[in-house]
Write a protein that holds these residues in place. Sequence first.
Motif, PDB file in Angstrom:
ATOM      1  N   VAL A 344      28.628  -6.702   7.711  1.00 17.22           N
ATOM      2  CA  VAL A 344      29.628  -6.943   8.748  1.00 17.22           C
ATOM      3  C   VAL A 344      30.934  -7.411   8.112  1.00 17.22           C
ATOM      4  O   VAL A 344      30.997  -8.489   7.518  1.00 17.22           O
ATOM      5  CB  VAL A 344      29.131  -7.984   9.772  1.00 17.22           C
ATOM      6  N   HIS A 345      31.951  -6.553   8.218  1.00 14.89           N
ATOM      7  CA  HIS A 345      33.295  -6.947   7.792  1.00 14.89           C
ATOM      8  C   HIS A 345      33.906  -7.821   8.888  1.00 14.89           C
ATOM      9  O   HIS A 345      33.935  -7.427  10.061  1.00 14.89           O
ATOM     10  CB  HIS A 345      34.201  -5.724   7.625  1.00 14.89           C
ATOM     11  N   ARG A 346      34.367  -8.977   8.508  1.00 15.03           N
ATOM     12  CA  ARG A 346      35.148  -9.824   9.422  1.00 15.03           C
ATOM     13  C   ARG A 346      36.421 -10.211   8.679  1.00 15.03           C
ATOM     14  O   ARG A 346      36.389 -11.008   7.742  1.00 15.03           O
ATOM     15  CB  ARG A 346      34.376 -11.079   9.829  1.00 15.03           C
ATOM     16  N   LYS A 347      37.522  -9.657   9.119  1.00  8.19           N
ATOM     17  CA  LYS A 347      38.807  -9.968   8.488  1.00  8.19           C
ATOM     18  C   LYS A 347      39.659 -10.725   9.506  1.00  8.19           C
ATOM     19  O   LYS A 347      40.119 -10.155  10.495  1.00  8.19           O
ATOM     20  CB  LYS A 347      39.523  -8.694   8.059  1.00  8.19           C
ATOM     21  N   GLY A 348      39.837 -12.005   9.275  1.00 14.12           N
ATOM     22  CA  GLY A 348      40.516 -12.805  10.282  1.00 14.12           C
ATOM     23  C   GLY A 348      39.668 -12.918  11.531  1.00 14.12           C
ATOM     24  O   GLY A 348      40.175 -12.911  12.643  1.00 14.12           O
ATOM     25  N   ALA A 349      38.360 -13.027  11.338  1.00 13.72           N
ATOM     26  CA  ALA A 349      37.407 -13.212  12.437  1.00 13.72           C
ATOM     27  C   ALA A 349      36.286 -14.096  11.929  1.00 13.72           C
ATOM     28  O   ALA A 349      35.884 -14.005  10.773  1.00 13.72           O
ATOM     29  CB  ALA A 349      36.862 -11.869  12.921  1.00 13.72           C
ATOM     30  N   THR A 350      35.770 -14.958  12.790  1.00 10.93           N
ATOM     31  CA  THR A 350      34.778 -15.952  12.388  1.00 10.93           C
ATOM     32  C   THR A 350      33.394 -15.560  12.884  1.00 10.93           C
ATOM     33  O   THR A 350      33.251 -15.092  14.005  1.00 10.93           O
ATOM     34  CB  THR A 350      35.161 -17.332  12.969  1.00 10.93           C
ATOM     35  N   ARG A 351      32.404 -15.743  12.036  1.00  9.69           N
ATOM     36  CA  ARG A 351      31.023 -15.587  12.487  1.00  9.69           C
ATOM     37  C   ARG A 351      30.761 -16.580  13.611  1.00  9.69           C
ATOM     38  O   ARG A 351      31.222 -17.729  13.549  1.00  9.69           O
ATOM     39  CB  ARG A 351      30.078 -15.857  11.312  1.00  9.69           C
ATOM     40  N   ALA A 352      30.006 -16.155  14.635  1.00  4.58           N
ATOM     41  CA  ALA A 352      29.804 -17.003  15.816  1.00  4.58           C
ATOM     42  C   ALA A 352      28.385 -16.828  16.347  1.00  4.58           C
ATOM     43  O   ALA A 352      28.172 -16.324  17.451  1.00  4.58           O
ATOM     44  CB  ALA A 352      30.834 -16.664  16.894  1.00  4.58           C
ATOM     45  N   PHE A 353      27.384 -17.272  15.574  1.00  2.00           N
ATOM     46  CA  PHE A 353      25.995 -17.132  15.992  1.00  2.00           C
ATOM     47  C   PHE A 353      25.726 -17.950  17.257  1.00  2.00           C
ATOM     48  O   PHE A 353      26.224 -19.071  17.405  1.00  2.00           O
ATOM     49  CB  PHE A 353      25.047 -17.587  14.889  1.00  2.00           C
ATOM     50  N   GLY A 354      24.923 -17.392  18.139  1.00  2.80           N
ATOM     51  CA  GLY A 354      24.616 -18.053  19.399  1.00  2.80           C
ATOM     52  C   GLY A 354      23.452 -19.017  19.308  1.00  2.80           C
ATOM     53  O   GLY A 354      22.825 -19.185  18.245  1.00  2.80           O
ATOM     54  N   PRO A 355      23.125 -19.681  20.435  1.00  4.30           N
ATOM     55  CA  PRO A 355      22.019 -20.644  20.469  1.00  4.30           C
ATOM     56  C   PRO A 355      20.717 -20.023  19.972  1.00  4.30           C
ATOM     57  O   PRO A 355      20.418 -18.863  20.245  1.00  4.30           O
ATOM     58  CB  PRO A 355      21.921 -21.002  21.955  1.00  4.30           C
TER      59      PRO A 355
END
Length: 477
Positions: A344-355
Amino acid sequence: MDLNRLKQIDACSWSVPLHSGEKRAPVILYGSQSLLASMDDKVLEQITNVACLPGLVGSAMTMPDAHWGYGFPIGGVAAFDPEQGGIISAGGVGFDISCGIRCLRTNLDLQHIAPHLEKLADALFRAIPAGVGEEGKLKLTPAQLNDVLTGGAQWAVQHGYGHADELEFVEEHGRMTGAVPGYVSEVAKKRQRGEMGTLGSGNHYLELQVVEKIFDAAAARDFGLHQGQVLISIHCGSRGLGHQIGTDYLLSLAKAAGRLGIHLPDRELACAPINSPEGQEYIGAMNAAVNVALANRQILAHLTREVFDKILPQASLETLFDVSHNTCKLEKHQVDGKERLLYVHRKGATRAFGPGHPALPARYRTAGQPVIIGGSMGTGSYVLAGTLESENRAFSSASHGAGRAMSRTQALKRWQGKELIRELASKGILIRTQSMRGAAEEAPGAYKDVDEVAAATEQAGLAKRVAFLRPKACIKG
């Protein structure tokens, strides 16, 4: 951006219609109507180009804070399957590899630091090296730097910078596996030997903040937050080493694309198959840069604690969370009901795992992962929590900041650094910086409305707002 070129799905998500004969994956843009209307058309062009790359799974996406970047737009997210010819692109990670935010919560309220704010700002400015090419007291030998490239924040803790128990609240427990120092050029290593424990320039900062508003009381309790509490955010990345790795691999990845006949809709999207030699070399170097960034923020957190120990010895500074927003990571995701391993490329985006996600510390598994949307100096930032919905919508990704609304050149034409700093001081926000030019480039008005970005992030189902943080002092390069 011309909204006539988009199809609105709901209040905060839009698609790009596929024209006859066009071969690409779907494109989804998240954000309110006003946020998308204010974006440059280049954002749409760039994310549509990303959707043409081989092995892309699902949709190419942009977050509500998206703006033009190199290759991918900043705020761009795309996942690739290595078993289906999926690629890795340096332009999809960014030059400041593993740039991210370490957020520290304290046992102090505003009333405790208010009488000492000037003294704290001055002491932090002296203790935290900041600015273009600025070096710190820590000078590493080549062997020591190689240890950092593989050890990350764990190396920093082993050498006296912080405590092992806080690594539970750092992405990857402070150490990214798969780092290969041998894939990092000597030029990149040379640039980094004096830059450990330094903040850098541009939009990087160390900021003292106060929790002004709570949106989700239950999540705030899980995160250890309450109204009036002092927090500290440290925003920086892998410094010169990461930038050099990006520069080095643009050439090798472009050559690989040419050798393998990969059509590049934009040469800035230079890429190689994940399983190719060039792809594996970039991944090894990129992971090394991630470790540099994690170590860097660990050292800066330790330097910050030392300042507070001298001025407010009763202070306790704990790591709330540390997460990157310029990475490409191998993760498990559900796609059409099946679990798949994707990069997963995230450029200027934050990982945001859920509950409930197993990668999260036990303390946060009910609320979801802490997500930090950093605002521009003088406006404010948000703490959010990842959602289950974000997994299906964006491979568990969310906005990372306010996002620029104008270029640095445009900002310099509108603001003067000294005048801006005086204006912010009149509002009770202290700025300490090495560069008046840099301050003007980072003027609050040069960024999108962080309140609207956070609200759109929540409305799009990417992360839910937990707390709003008001800045009180900001250290910049």
